[in-house]
Design a protein around this motif. Sequence first.
Motif, PDB file in Angstrom:
ATOM      1  N   TYR A 117     -13.951 -14.547   5.758  1.00  0.00           N
ATOM      2  CA  TYR A 117     -12.975 -13.893   5.086  1.00  0.00           C
ATOM      3  C   TYR A 117     -13.318 -14.645   3.638  1.00  0.00           C
ATOM      4  O   TYR A 117     -13.330 -13.837   2.511  1.00  0.00           O
ATOM      5  N   THR A 118     -13.480 -16.113   3.546  1.00  0.00           N
ATOM      6  CA  THR A 118     -13.806 -16.636   2.289  1.00  0.00           C
ATOM      7  C   THR A 118     -14.814 -16.156   1.543  1.00  0.00           C
ATOM      8  O   THR A 118     -14.951 -15.843   0.439  1.00  0.00           O
ATOM      9  N   MET A 119     -15.879 -15.876   2.484  1.00  0.00           N
ATOM     10  CA  MET A 119     -17.195 -15.545   1.862  1.00  0.00           C
ATOM     11  C   MET A 119     -17.147 -14.134   1.368  1.00  0.00           C
ATOM     12  O   MET A 119     -17.552 -13.746   0.276  1.00  0.00           O
ATOM     13  N   LEU A 122     -15.533 -14.371  -1.975  1.00  0.00           N
ATOM     14  CA  LEU A 122     -16.624 -14.674  -3.184  1.00  0.00           C
ATOM     15  C   LEU A 122     -17.525 -13.722  -3.673  1.00  0.00           C
ATOM     16  O   LEU A 122     -18.095 -13.389  -4.738  1.00  0.00           O
ATOM     17  N   ILE A 123     -18.069 -13.112  -2.587  1.00  0.00           N
ATOM     18  CA  ILE A 123     -19.026 -11.949  -2.892  1.00  0.00           C
ATOM     19  C   ILE A 123     -18.190 -10.673  -3.821  1.00  0.00           C
ATOM     20  O   ILE A 123     -18.944 -10.017  -4.699  1.00  0.00           O
ATOM     21  N   GLU A 124     -17.070 -10.293  -3.375  1.00  0.00           N
ATOM     22  CA  GLU A 124     -16.366  -9.391  -4.267  1.00  0.00           C
ATOM     23  C   GLU A 124     -16.363  -9.751  -5.645  1.00  0.00           C
ATOM     24  O   GLU A 124     -16.386  -8.789  -6.486  1.00  0.00           O
ATOM     25  N   VAL A 125     -16.038 -10.819  -6.197  1.00  0.00           N
ATOM     26  CA  VAL A 125     -16.066 -11.224  -7.459  1.00  0.00           C
ATOM     27  C   VAL A 125     -17.571 -10.911  -8.095  1.00  0.00           C
ATOM     28  O   VAL A 125     -17.652 -10.179  -8.990  1.00  0.00           O
ATOM     29  N   ALA A 126     -18.855 -11.369  -7.417  1.00  0.00           N
ATOM     30  CA  ALA A 126     -20.014 -11.174  -7.775  1.00  0.00           C
ATOM     31  C   ALA A 126     -20.219  -9.501  -8.081  1.00  0.00           C
ATOM     32  O   ALA A 126     -20.968  -9.101  -8.828  1.00  0.00           O
ATOM     33  N   VAL A 143     -22.004 -20.940  -0.842  1.00  0.00           N
ATOM     34  CA  VAL A 143     -22.239 -20.245   0.325  1.00  0.00           C
ATOM     35  C   VAL A 143     -21.252 -21.229   1.205  1.00  0.00           C
ATOM     36  O   VAL A 143     -21.431 -22.185   1.189  1.00  0.00           O
ATOM     37  N   VAL A 144     -20.464 -20.549   2.184  1.00  0.00           N
ATOM     38  CA  VAL A 144     -19.707 -20.958   3.255  1.00  0.00           C
ATOM     39  C   VAL A 144     -20.566 -21.251   4.441  1.00  0.00           C
ATOM     40  O   VAL A 144     -20.959 -20.111   5.101  1.00  0.00           O
ATOM     41  N   PRO A 145     -20.962 -22.349   4.591  1.00  0.00           N
ATOM     42  CA  PRO A 145     -21.889 -22.606   5.908  1.00  0.00           C
ATOM     43  C   PRO A 145     -21.077 -21.886   7.386  1.00  0.00           C
ATOM     44  O   PRO A 145     -20.105 -22.082   7.558  1.00  0.00           O
ATOM     45  N   GLY A 146     -21.922 -21.082   7.938  1.00  0.00           N
ATOM     46  CA  GLY A 146     -21.610 -20.748   8.967  1.00  0.00           C
ATOM     47  C   GLY A 146     -21.244 -19.092   8.727  1.00  0.00           C
ATOM     48  O   GLY A 146     -20.980 -18.400   9.836  1.00  0.00           O
ATOM     49  N   SER A 148     -21.767 -15.043   8.266  1.00  0.00           N
ATOM     50  CA  SER A 148     -22.627 -14.188   8.669  1.00  0.00           C
ATOM     51  C   SER A 148     -23.822 -13.811   7.899  1.00  0.00           C
ATOM     52  O   SER A 148     -23.762 -13.911   6.744  1.00  0.00           O
ATOM     53  N   LYS A 149     -24.997 -13.583   8.706  1.00  0.00           N
ATOM     54  CA  LYS A 149     -26.089 -13.357   7.963  1.00  0.00           C
ATOM     55  C   LYS A 149     -25.841 -11.991   7.070  1.00  0.00           C
ATOM     56  O   LYS A 149     -26.715 -12.075   5.909  1.00  0.00           O
ATOM     57  N   GLU A 150     -25.227 -11.155   7.487  1.00  0.00           N
ATOM     58  CA  GLU A 150     -24.946 -10.007   6.457  1.00  0.00           C
ATOM     59  C   GLU A 150     -24.468 -10.440   5.220  1.00  0.00           C
ATOM     60  O   GLU A 150     -24.798  -9.936   4.191  1.00  0.00           O
ATOM     61  N   LEU A 151     -23.319 -11.185   5.256  1.00  0.00           N
ATOM     62  CA  LEU A 151     -22.759 -11.441   4.234  1.00  0.00           C
ATOM     63  C   LEU A 151     -23.633 -12.450   3.005  1.00  0.00           C
ATOM     64  O   LEU A 151     -23.551 -12.372   1.906  1.00  0.00           O
ATOM     65  N   LEU A 152     -24.476 -13.244   3.983  1.00  0.00           N
ATOM     66  CA  LEU A 152     -25.299 -14.209   2.978  1.00  0.00           C
ATOM     67  C   LEU A 152     -26.335 -13.167   2.279  1.00  0.00           C
ATOM     68  O   LEU A 152     -26.634 -13.294   1.180  1.00  0.00           O
TER      69      LEU A 152
END
Length: 417
Positions: A117-119, A122-126, A143-146, A148-152
């Motif tokens: 959720y946190t990631m 952050l992505i939504e801002v970018a 990046v929040v460690p842990g 998902s790969k899709e979010l990264l």
Amino acid sequence: MDIRAKLAILADAAKYDASCASSGSRRAGTSTGLGNTTKVGICHSYTPDGRCVSLLKLLLTNYCIYDCQYCVNRVTSDTPRARFSPADVVQLTLEFYRRNYIEGLFLSSGIIQSIDYTMEQLIEVARSLRLDHGFNGYIHLKVVPGASKELLVRAGSFADRLSANIELPTSADLQKLAPEKKRPEIEHSMFQLRERIDESKAMRKESSEAPRFAPAGQSTQMIVGATQSSDATILATASELYDRHQLRRVYYSAFSPIPHGDTRLPSQSPPLVREHRLYQADWLMRFYGFSTAEITSAESPNLDLNIDPKLAWALRHRDWFPIDLNKAARHRLLRIPGLGVRNIDRLIRMRRVQRIRLEDLVKLRVSLTKVRPWILVEGHNPETLRIDRDDLRERIVRPNRQLNLFETATMARSGEL
């Protein structure tokens, strides 16, 4: 809470992340201008070509479900809390950019609800900056460690640089002060980022139209002085991370005591010069061909705070010197105290057409006090200073009056320096 109050809290909370060098900004507003940059989290970062860029440095929120004992934003801290929505950060970034205060955004966050959720926040801002507003400035996302790969993958498609903080140099240190964070999980995120960065580079070699992924690479941060880990351990961890994950930078942040801190934490910050020496040692590993074992040793696991690590190495290896600037290979020139990479490359180009003399070093603004005992050049032999003399260290590092260029050149010719 209005957006100004949030900004005061969340810009201040972001100062503990050293992944972009914060220097502050004190440009006050005027009656005829719009806005100001006093205490609003403007920081300075540097591009590979040396250009300085200003970034808006913020936390999305300082609420956090983790209880990292070294962190002022831990769940058990009584620090004032605030939270921006993604739209708030987008608005702030655009408004500061339009006023020419910043060229980009550095965005981190405490962990809220869950890692993914946190990631996503952050992505939504970018995403909004890039797609909704056509923002082409610099974006650095934590990046929040842990996650998902899709979010990264999504994060890297919008951000210029990504960073997953290693936080502390050993797994034992993490277990002691930040048990929710796991070294394997952090490194797994780094590995996934490296894989995707490498794939993107390969695709762009095939076609310049291929999408970019985190074109400025990835970085990380280690806190220095929160535990008893030595400089040798810190540098060994940094070296491993550079080799495994091809990081662009490892940042070192001196521990800062926090209110009502855990009793396991030191009561004082380490000397700031220790942080400085670690950066110098890091530079030696990345650009000068030094290994960790050369910079520190089992007998001296911590860096000498009084002299830079390159000079310390030279004093321990006097049999390497003097080095002939007119003949020596580049890897040997890189070992000379007082000579940097750029000046070494200039000297190599210069010696193709002329013999190097002390006057040439003066023109390059090289400190003759530092370099003279270690080199051979046309018309100069360091025998007069004796590399093996016991007081050489004191002669090199003692305070000296700053000479102007004419005085330096005159003294160099006469042999007084």
